[in-house]
Design a protein around this motif. Structure first.
Motif: not given
Length: 376
Positions: A64-76, A92-104, A119-120
């Motif tokens: 999934l992380l290597a797939d060039p079509e996927i520009i963003a991932v949802v971290n659940l 891996a160059g993906k934008h990230v949208y995470s479930e809460k909390p951002l981290a522990v 990485k912009g």
């Protein structure tokens, strides 16, 4: 990176196929705000089952992380894995949208934001319920001055704990969870959205039980060792001077207190449950004896989990998105500051600050035509 609006919805992947994944898969299918190409999970059979149900692909995390079509991932993934997975996705160059909390840990949250900036790339984080009709209409009422200058607020999330309904409730009672980290992001994100960032904190904590019996199936009769406070009471001073009483608890057998009330010089606003998108929203002006219902004027009154992701994907270059990583990092920082204040028995200032996100006006352009992801 990204695709143009004329090429259709942007393509994302979902990491983690627990119950919440259905919300993102459904809104992608029903509203065409983005397209899910693939899902992945440590339980490959579960991933395959979800993929078949929604007509998407099941992949390995690496694939999934290597797939060039996927520009963003949802971290659940579970909270303890949020930082590791988000950092891998960013690398891996993906934008990230995470479930809460951002981290522990707040340090891991800062690492995520630092790497994204280097990485912009963009980072978004739940909850996006603050973008729903209830909270956004409340924001409109406050900004219009209908309750005068906000002076104080009360926020209560009080219940008896998830062991009566969740099939595997152990993690709720470990570091990085408890009522504060589990539900606090909803309340703190709403308070920052409505009133501004947190300047200082004073708190006390306790826990009613050292062990708690599981009464849900399939593990009824087992016991959980409690390793985190289960009743947290905090006083917060916000930008602008409003003073907030925040209580989150898994130790309350029953309660009739409101979810959030904002008290101003000219009246009180009763705000909807910040874990929902809709109402009811009520106002009682100074001198009045009765409450008045306020019609919701903003979009997304129904369950619309995923609109924060859509808003992130649609943000123009240089334009911040609303359910952003900076807000999530501030919320994470404030929660740790609350626990540290209780432990040290003194008032503390969070390490971070946060601006109120821009209000979500109706209807957003991305509701009908998704736009390209912009770099920060």
């Amino acid at each position: 990176m990204g695709v143009s609006a004329s090429e259709g919805p942007q393509i994302i992947g979902i990491i983690g196929t627990g119950n919440i994944s259905a919300a993102y898969l459904k809104i992608a299918r029903d509203l065409n705000l983005f397209r899910v190409k693939a899902v992945t999970d440590m339980d490959s059979a579960r991933a395959a089952e979800v993929a078949a149900e929604y007509g998407v692909q099941a992949m390995t995390l690496e694939g999934l992380l290597a797939d060039p079509e996927i520009i963003a991932v949802v971290n659940l993934t579970p909270p303890g894995a949020h930082a590791d997975v988000s950092l891998k996705a960013l690398n891996a160059g993906k934008h990230v949208y995470s479930e809460k909390p951002l981290a522990v840990e707040r340090e891991d949250g800062q690492k995520i934001m630092n790497l994204a900036a280097a990485k912009g790339l963009r980072v978004g984080c739940a909850p996006d319920t603050v973008l729903g009709a209830g909270i956004q209409t409340a924001r409109e009422v406050i900004d219009a001055g209908r309750i005068g200058r906000p002076v104080a607020a009360n926020a209560f999330m009080m219940g008896s704990g998830p062991e009566s309904w969740h099939p595997n409730p152990d993690f709720f009672y470990q570091r990085g969870a408890g009522p504060l980290f589990d539900m606090g992001p909803y309340y703190l994100s709403a308070l920052v959205t409505l009133l501004g960032g947190v300047q200082k904190v004073s708190a006390t904590t306790t826990k009613a039980f050292e062990q708690r019996p599981i009464t849900s199936q399939p593990r009824a009769g087992e016991f959980i060792t409690v390793n985190t406070p289960t009743h947290v009471a905090a006083n917060l001073t916000l930008d602008g001077g409003a003073v907030v009483t925040l209580i989150t608890s898994f130790d309350v057998p029953g309660s009739d207190v409101p979810r959030i009330e904002i008290h101003g010089t000219g009246g009180t606003l009763s705000v909807p449950d910040p874990n929902t998108f809709g109402g009811p929203l009520r106002i009682r002006l100074r001198g009045e004896k009765d409450w008045t219902d306020i019609p919701l004027t903003r979009p997304f009154a129904d369950n619309a989990r995923g609109i924060g992701l859509a808003d992130m994907l649609a943000a123009a270059p240089g334009q911040p998105h609303r359910a952003g990583g900076d807000l999530a990092l501030h919320v994470l920082d404030v929660m740790h500051t609350i626990l540290e204040s209780a432990g040290q028995e003194k008032t503390l200032a969070p390490r971070t600050t946060a601006e109120r996100p821009a209000p979500l006006d109706a209807p957003p352009a991305w509701f009908t035509v998704p736009a390209p992801v912009g770099g920060d």
